[in-house]
Motif scaffolding. Structure first.
Motif, PDB file in Angstrom:
ATOM      1  N   ARG A   1     -13.268  49.260 -42.687  1.00 15.85           N
ATOM      2  CA  ARG A   1     -13.738  49.760 -41.393  1.00 15.85           C
ATOM      3  C   ARG A   1     -13.523  51.253 -41.209  1.00 15.85           C
ATOM      4  NH1 ARG A   1     -14.882  45.909 -37.506  1.00 15.85           N
ATOM      5  NH2 ARG A   1     -14.171  43.762 -37.902  1.00 15.85           N
ATOM      6  N   GLN A   2     -12.658  51.838 -41.996  1.00 13.93           N
ATOM      7  CA  GLN A   2     -12.270  53.218 -41.757  1.00 13.93           C
ATOM      8  C   GLN A   2     -13.209  54.184 -42.483  1.00 13.93           C
ATOM      9  OE1 GLN A   2     -10.133  52.915 -39.430  1.00 13.93           O
ATOM     10  NE2 GLN A   2      -9.574  50.800 -39.842  1.00 13.93           N
ATOM     11  N   LYS A   3     -12.665  55.201 -43.103  1.00 16.19           N
ATOM     12  CA  LYS A   3     -13.473  56.190 -43.825  1.00 16.19           C
ATOM     13  C   LYS A   3     -14.154  55.543 -45.024  1.00 16.19           C
ATOM     14  CE  LYS A   3      -9.884  57.693 -47.058  1.00 16.19           C
ATOM     15  NZ  LYS A   3     -10.620  57.333 -48.279  1.00 16.19           N
ATOM     16  N   ASN A   4     -15.162  56.260 -45.579  1.00 11.75           N
ATOM     17  CA  ASN A   4     -15.804  55.765 -46.789  1.00 11.75           C
ATOM     18  C   ASN A   4     -14.815  55.783 -47.943  1.00 11.75           C
ATOM     19  OD1 ASN A   4     -18.280  55.384 -45.557  1.00 11.75           O
ATOM     20  ND2 ASN A   4     -18.993  57.448 -46.033  1.00 11.75           N
ATOM     21  N   LEU A   5     -14.807  54.716 -48.717  1.00 10.89           N
ATOM     22  CA  LEU A   5     -13.916  54.644 -49.871  1.00 10.89           C
ATOM     23  C   LEU A   5     -14.559  55.333 -51.073  1.00 10.89           C
ATOM     24  CD1 LEU A   5     -12.652  50.938 -49.632  1.00 10.89           C
ATOM     25  CD2 LEU A   5     -11.606  53.019 -48.706  1.00 10.89           C
ATOM     26  N   THR A   6     -13.717  55.885 -51.927  1.00 11.10           N
ATOM     27  CA  THR A   6     -14.171  56.524 -53.151  1.00 11.10           C
ATOM     28  C   THR A   6     -13.769  55.668 -54.349  1.00 11.10           C
ATOM     29  OG1 THR A   6     -12.108  57.765 -53.499  1.00 11.10           O
ATOM     30  CG2 THR A   6     -13.786  58.770 -52.067  1.00 11.10           C
ATOM     31  N   ARG A   7     -14.233  56.050 -55.513  1.00 11.69           N
ATOM     32  CA  ARG A   7     -13.831  55.318 -56.721  1.00 11.69           C
ATOM     33  C   ARG A   7     -12.326  55.424 -56.942  1.00 11.69           C
ATOM     34  NH1 ARG A   7     -17.313  53.649 -61.332  1.00 11.69           N
ATOM     35  NH2 ARG A   7     -19.418  53.463 -60.509  1.00 11.69           N
ATOM     36  N   ASN A   8     -11.757  56.545 -56.565  1.00 10.49           N
ATOM     37  CA  ASN A   8     -10.299  56.677 -56.691  1.00 10.49           C
ATOM     38  C   ASN A   8      -9.576  55.673 -55.809  1.00 10.49           C
ATOM     39  OD1 ASN A   8     -10.309  58.709 -58.600  1.00 10.49           O
ATOM     40  ND2 ASN A   8     -10.300  60.356 -57.091  1.00 10.49           N
ATOM     41  N   ASP A   9     -10.121  55.414 -54.624  1.00 12.65           N
ATOM     42  CA  ASP A   9      -9.515  54.419 -53.737  1.00 12.65           C
ATOM     43  C   ASP A   9      -9.524  53.038 -54.387  1.00 12.65           C
ATOM     44  OD1 ASP A   9      -8.965  56.168 -51.576  1.00 12.65           O
ATOM     45  OD2 ASP A   9     -11.047  56.033 -50.894  1.00 12.65           O
ATOM     46  N   TRP A  10     -10.583  52.724 -55.097  1.00 12.86           N
ATOM     47  CA  TRP A  10     -10.683  51.397 -55.725  1.00 12.86           C
ATOM     48  C   TRP A  10      -9.714  51.227 -56.884  1.00 12.86           C
ATOM     49  CZ3 TRP A  10     -12.776  47.537 -53.277  1.00 12.86           C
ATOM     50  CH2 TRP A  10     -13.728  47.806 -52.284  1.00 12.86           C
ATOM     51  N   GLN A  11      -9.159  52.332 -57.363  1.00 14.73           N
ATOM     52  CA  GLN A  11      -8.130  52.213 -58.392  1.00 14.73           C
ATOM     53  C   GLN A  11      -6.879  51.510 -57.853  1.00 14.73           C
ATOM     54  OE1 GLN A  11      -8.186  53.049 -61.738  1.00 14.73           O
ATOM     55  NE2 GLN A  11     -10.384  53.316 -61.385  1.00 14.73           N
ATOM     56  N   LEU A  12      -6.703  51.555 -56.516  1.00 17.45           N
ATOM     57  CA  LEU A  12      -5.562  50.864 -55.910  1.00 17.45           C
ATOM     58  C   LEU A  12      -5.623  49.358 -56.188  1.00 17.45           C
ATOM     59  CD1 LEU A  12      -5.456  52.668 -52.424  1.00 17.45           C
ATOM     60  CD2 LEU A  12      -3.797  52.906 -54.276  1.00 17.45           C
ATOM     61  N   PHE A  13      -6.827  48.817 -56.210  1.00 15.85           N
ATOM     62  CA  PHE A  13      -6.980  47.386 -56.494  1.00 15.85           C
ATOM     63  C   PHE A  13      -6.568  47.071 -57.925  1.00 15.85           C
ATOM     64  CE2 PHE A  13      -9.425  47.887 -52.708  1.00 15.85           C
ATOM     65  CZ  PHE A  13      -9.455  46.650 -52.083  1.00 15.85           C
ATOM     66  N   LEU A  14      -6.933  47.948 -58.847  1.00 21.54           N
ATOM     67  CA  LEU A  14      -6.567  47.727 -60.248  1.00 21.54           C
ATOM     68  C   LEU A  14      -5.062  47.866 -60.444  1.00 21.54           C
ATOM     69  CD1 LEU A  14      -9.466  49.658 -62.033  1.00 21.54           C
ATOM     70  CD2 LEU A  14      -9.227  47.184 -61.741  1.00 21.54           C
ATOM     71  N   LYS A  15      -4.456  48.831 -59.765  1.00 12.43           N
ATOM     72  CA  LYS A  15      -3.005  49.005 -59.877  1.00 12.43           C
ATOM     73  C   LYS A  15      -2.267  47.785 -59.324  1.00 12.43           C
ATOM     74  CE  LYS A  15      -3.149  54.065 -59.633  1.00 12.43           C
ATOM     75  NZ  LYS A  15      -2.844  55.268 -58.816  1.00 12.43           N
ATOM     76  N   GLU A  16      -2.852  47.184 -58.292  1.00  9.63           N
ATOM     77  CA  GLU A  16      -2.244  46.002 -57.679  1.00  9.63           C
ATOM     78  C   GLU A  16      -2.638  44.725 -58.424  1.00  9.63           C
ATOM     79  OE1 GLU A  16       0.499  44.621 -55.219  1.00  9.63           O
ATOM     80  OE2 GLU A  16      -0.191  46.697 -54.984  1.00  9.63           O
ATOM     81  N   ARG A  17      -3.509  44.879 -59.422  1.00 11.08           N
ATOM     82  CA  ARG A  17      -4.035  43.757 -60.210  1.00 11.08           C
ATOM     83  C   ARG A  17      -4.760  42.728 -59.331  1.00 11.08           C
ATOM     84  NH1 ARG A  17       0.976  44.774 -62.811  1.00 11.08           N
ATOM     85  NH2 ARG A  17       0.676  45.642 -64.895  1.00 11.08           N
ATOM     86  N   LEU A  18      -5.484  43.239 -58.349  1.00 15.92           N
ATOM     87  CA  LEU A  18      -6.364  42.403 -57.535  1.00 15.92           C
ATOM     88  C   LEU A  18      -7.787  42.733 -57.966  1.00 15.92           C
ATOM     89  CD1 LEU A  18      -6.931  40.398 -55.306  1.00 15.92           C
ATOM     90  CD2 LEU A  18      -6.757  42.263 -53.638  1.00 15.92           C
TER      91      LEU A  18
END
Length: 457
Positions: free
Chosen positions: A395-412
């Motif tokens: 809902r907030q700001k537009n996400l970037t590809r760098n933001d999606w790295q958080l999912f990989l770091k969390e293994r989600l």
């Protein structure tokens, strides 16, 4: 010289639309005969790397990389074509899947513990050989009969036929090869899983997206796109659309068909999630316009991806042409998965199994919604009435590809929206893998990711 020019385009030294030197001048610069330059330009044109414009010279092609073909002897170029390369994020996802601590909600398969337990009869080799005699160029006859009985009782078979395929993706591939040429354009929903498939780029076919809402594609945008582009086919995934989960309303289906009939535009209806519906099915596009629609179906979603069975239901001339093409490249669908599919559909409790699966999916859906309630200030989502996927948007700001790295770091492991469109702030989640234990893990991982995304506002 051919290799040199292709390499310069690939490296960005020659940019799309840039004019190349005149033939005579280039021949003088490279100290070669003008005929050599003419032959090179002609070959580059045939391969799609340059285009020759009357009165304005030779220019680097501005189209997609997928429209450009490598010279046959340039094997390195063949395997390095940009649009044939896997998206780096997908590569990372596949690497993470090997980690036992990863939670895989990226997959396009039904969770293994939900796959119906069909019983398959024992069969001797001699019996197999006898059944082989019933395997025609369009598929195993008993399977075709079962498919007609289960899925097409509301559609006249007059002038129509079935072609059995190894899954719906093979059906899409056959249609591209049979109906389209390099440079042709397909229209589809935006977002759509078609944008994640490399086969269109490999065939030099372009995709144009049409925005959609919770009722289906925008009909005004569809008509405008048809008027501005030479659209050859409209591909739609009207039931539980991949990736958004949207089911097109009956009113919108009729409007789409009316527009396509006006412009004589064939429709490909991909209905692979039909058996995963929770509610009474909306009439298919095929039932509304049998001669306008090419129907793709599949049982692979409930059998697991290891048993790939799909079918094309289309006018007989097209099925005959596709069957001949399959035979010419010796790409016949294996008999064994057809036998398994026939046995499953023939069982007296098939419908009972399908209803049981539907109830299990609804329970998983409710568990998933209960978890998402804790995140509704940050993530928005819409209800679904079947299928495998939820479409969840930040809902907030537009996400970037760098933001999606958080999912990989969390293994989600999820499927970010940039795999399906130009939008970057949504994700496709396969909720069917969230049993009670995985649901707790998912909530923990998403909580951590959400906190980090909030810090990056």
């Amino acid at each position: 010289m051919l290799r040199q020019i292709i390499s310069s385009i690939q490296q960005g030294e020659l940019t799309p639309g840039q004019r190349l030197p005149a033939e005579r001048k280039l021949a003088e610069t490279l100290n070669v005969n003008r005929s050599t330059v003419v032959h090179t330009f002609e070959e580059l044109t045939s391969l799609g790397w340059v285009e020759r414009r009357q009165g304005s010279g030779t220019h680097v092609t501005q189209g997609q990389w997928g429209n450009r073909q490598p010279a046959i002897y340039q094997w390195r170029t063949l395997f390095s074509r940009p649009l044939l390369k896997e998206d780096p994020y997908v590569t990372q996802l596949k690497e993470q899947k090997e980690n036992p601590n990863s939670l895989d909600l990226y997959t396009g398969d039904l969770s293994n513990d939900l796959i119906p337990d069909f019983k398959f009869p024992a069969m001797t080799w001699e019996q197999m050989m006898q059944e082989e005699k019933l395997n025609t160029s369009t598929g195993y006859i008993p399977l075709k009969e079962q498919i007609f009985q289960h899925f097409f009782q509301d559609i006249s078979q007059k002038g129509q036929d079935l072609l059995i395929t190894a899954g719906s993706t093979q059906g899409i591939s056959f249609l591209i090869q049979a109906l389209l040429s390099p440079g042709d354009v397909i229209a589809t929903e935006d977002p759509s899983f078609l944008f994640s498939l490399p086969l269109f780029a490999a065939q030099g076919v372009s995709l144009k997206g049409i925005k959609q809402d919770q009722k289906g594609i925008n009909c005004q945008a569809l008509e405008e796109l048809i008027q501005k582009n030479k659209i050859k086919l409209l591909y739609l995934n009207p039931n539980h659309q991949n990736p958004t989960g949207v089911t097109m309303t009956l009113k919108r289906r009729k409007e789409v068909i009316q527009i396509c009939q006006k412009y004589h535009l064939p429709i490909i209806e991909d209905d692979v999630f039909r058996e995963l519906s929770f509610e009474t099915l909306t009439p298919s596009l095929k039932s509304l316009a049998p001669d306008q629609v090419i129907y793709l179906g599949s049982l692979s979603k409930i059998f697991s991806s290891s048993i790939k069975i799909g079918w094309l239901f289309a006018p007989q001339p097209l099925i005959k042409s596709l069957a001949n093409a399959k035979r010419s490249i010796e790409n016949q669908t294996d008999l064994l998965p057809q036998l398994l599919a026939t046995a499953a559909l023939s069982q007296h409790n098939y419908k009972k199994q399908q209803l049981r699966l539907s109830q299990q999916l609804q329970n998983r859906r409710q568990n998933f919604l209960n978890i998402l309630q804790s995140f509704q200030d940050d993530w928005k989502f819409s209800p679904i009435d079947g299928g495998l996927y939820y479409w969840v948007t930040w809902r907030q700001k537009n996400l970037t590809r760098n933001d999606w790295q958080l999912f990989l770091k969390e293994r989600l492991l999820v499927a970010p929206s940039f795999l399906f469109s130009n939008e970057t702030s949504s994700m496709r989640i396969n909720y069917t893998h969230l049993n009670e234990d995985n649901g707790k893990i998912f909530k923990q991982k998403l909580s951590s990711i959400t906190r980090n995304l909030q810090k990056n506002k």
